[in-house]
Design an enzyme around this catalytic site. Structure first.
Site, PDB file in Angstrom:
ATOM      1  N   CYS A  58     -19.137  36.288 -41.850  1.00 27.49           N
ATOM      2  CA  CYS A  58     -18.769  36.312 -43.264  1.00 27.49           C
ATOM      3  C   CYS A  58     -20.001  36.079 -44.130  1.00 27.49           C
ATOM      4  O   CYS A  58     -20.935  35.367 -43.740  1.00 27.49           O
ATOM      5  CB  CYS A  58     -17.719  35.238 -43.549  1.00 27.49           C
ATOM      6  SG  CYS A  58     -17.100  35.245 -45.258  1.00 27.49           S
ATOM      7  N   ASP A  60     -20.157  34.316 -46.678  1.00 24.00           N
ATOM      8  CA  ASP A  60     -20.074  32.987 -47.277  1.00 24.00           C
ATOM      9  C   ASP A  60     -21.388  32.221 -47.070  1.00 24.00           C
ATOM     10  O   ASP A  60     -21.899  32.137 -45.950  1.00 24.00           O
ATOM     11  CB  ASP A  60     -18.909  32.214 -46.647  1.00 24.00           C
ATOM     12  CG  ASP A  60     -18.553  30.945 -47.405  1.00 24.00           C
ATOM     13  OD1 ASP A  60     -19.423  30.074 -47.552  1.00 24.00           O
ATOM     14  OD2 ASP A  60     -17.391  30.821 -47.846  1.00 24.00           O
ATOM     15  N   ARG A 119     -21.992  29.219 -46.902  1.00 24.75           N
ATOM     16  CA  ARG A 119     -21.867  27.995 -46.104  1.00 24.75           C
ATOM     17  C   ARG A 119     -21.864  28.272 -44.601  1.00 24.75           C
ATOM     18  O   ARG A 119     -21.705  27.336 -43.803  1.00 24.75           O
ATOM     19  CB  ARG A 119     -20.577  27.262 -46.486  1.00 24.75           C
ATOM     20  CG  ARG A 119     -20.490  26.862 -47.943  1.00 24.75           C
ATOM     21  CD  ARG A 119     -19.091  26.422 -48.316  1.00 24.75           C
ATOM     22  NE  ARG A 119     -18.145  27.528 -48.216  1.00 24.75           N
ATOM     23  CZ  ARG A 119     -16.832  27.416 -48.426  1.00 24.75           C
ATOM     24  NH1 ARG A 119     -16.318  26.232 -48.735  1.00 24.75           N
ATOM     25  NH2 ARG A 119     -16.044  28.473 -48.332  1.00 24.75           N
ATOM     26  N   HIS A 163     -14.503  32.042 -40.363  1.00 22.79           N
ATOM     27  CA  HIS A 163     -14.568  30.602 -40.617  1.00 22.79           C
ATOM     28  C   HIS A 163     -13.298  30.132 -41.304  1.00 22.79           C
ATOM     29  O   HIS A 163     -12.698  30.850 -42.104  1.00 22.79           O
ATOM     30  CB  HIS A 163     -15.799  30.238 -41.461  1.00 22.79           C
ATOM     31  CG  HIS A 163     -15.786  30.781 -42.860  1.00 22.79           C
ATOM     32  ND1 HIS A 163     -15.355  30.041 -43.941  1.00 22.79           N
ATOM     33  CD2 HIS A 163     -16.154  31.987 -43.357  1.00 22.79           C
ATOM     34  CE1 HIS A 163     -15.462  30.765 -45.039  1.00 22.79           C
ATOM     35  NE2 HIS A 163     -15.942  31.957 -44.708  1.00 22.79           N
ATOM     36  N   CYS A 185     -11.695  30.450 -45.346  1.00 24.61           N
ATOM     37  CA  CYS A 185     -12.334  31.643 -45.901  1.00 24.61           C
ATOM     38  C   CYS A 185     -11.626  32.073 -47.185  1.00 24.61           C
ATOM     39  O   CYS A 185     -10.417  32.327 -47.185  1.00 24.61           O
ATOM     40  CB  CYS A 185     -12.297  32.769 -44.870  1.00 24.61           C
ATOM     41  SG  CYS A 185     -13.048  34.312 -45.440  1.00 24.61           S
TER      42      CYS A 185
END
Length: 218
Positions: free
Chosen positions: A42, A44, A46, A98, A101
């Protein structure tokens, strides 16, 4: 001071520290990359792929997009996949979602976000395919459950590409794996999905679904 100067300063400090510890690091890195792994994850911020599995630059080939989706018409993803499999000869492909999400949650809740809604339609297809299973779980658990189901489906999509099927047909050693990363503890959850040939797809897929369905739904 310009807005991005601190990032440039961070870069210089990182480069200096790396060269002090490993003087030939960048020279060796510039001459060749030979990773054993392709990470499809992803976008993302993080979820930093290399750090999660404690690998150095050059040890992990990475493709990232919103909610780690693999679409057979996405030439970006397919180009990365082809290069990794046919040129770099990676041995393992890891599809890693994750928990928590935002893309998955938006798809689950039918949120209207604009252009990205068209991309999240792929995850809504996963949601609709498994709606009976999702309905067995409490509302608060469904986002993380859909994260897992999405990874499972994307693993199958990877296995169905001509790139991976051709590699298996050639006898190339290649496995496709499904993981989910936990933002709250930094740990990776192995979904028990590791496929090394077309004959394994159906059995491993249904076994993973069964494991999910047998969880405590109270």
């Amino acid at each position: 001071m310009r807005p991005l100067d601190h990032l440039l300063q961070n870069n210089r400090q990182w480069s200096l520290a790396t060269r002090e510890e490993h003087p030939d690091f960048f020279l060796q890195l510039s001459e060749q990359q030979s990773p054993d792994y392709l990470w499809i994850g992803c976008a993302d911020s993080r979820v930093p792929a290399n750090q999660i599995v404690n690998l150095l630059p050059g040890e992990l080939f990475v493709h990232r997009n919103v909610a780690n989706v693999v679409v057979h018409t996405d030439l970006n993803c397919l180009s990365v996949l082809q290069y990794a499999v046919e040129i770099l000869k990676v041995k393992h492909i890891i599809v890693c979602g994750h928990y928590g999400c935002g893309g998955v949650q938006a798809a689950l809740e039918n949120s209207q976000l604009g252009l990205i809604d068209n991309w999240l339609r792929h995850i809504q297809d996963v949601r609709d395919k498994h709606h009976t299973l999702l309905d067995l779980f409490a509302q608060k658990e469904r986002t993380d459950l859909l994260c897992e189901l999405n990874v499972l489906e994307q693993v199958i999509h990877v296995c169905q590409t001509t790139i991976v099927r051709d590699a298996w047909r050639r006898g190339q050693s290649l496995s496709v794996n499904g993981w989910v990363y936990g933002l709250r503890d930094g740990l990776v959850h192995d979904l028990g999905v590791s496929i090394s040939g077309p004959e394994e797809i159906s059995e491993i897929y249904h076994s993973a679904l069964t494991n999910i369905a047998q969880r405590d739904t109270e």
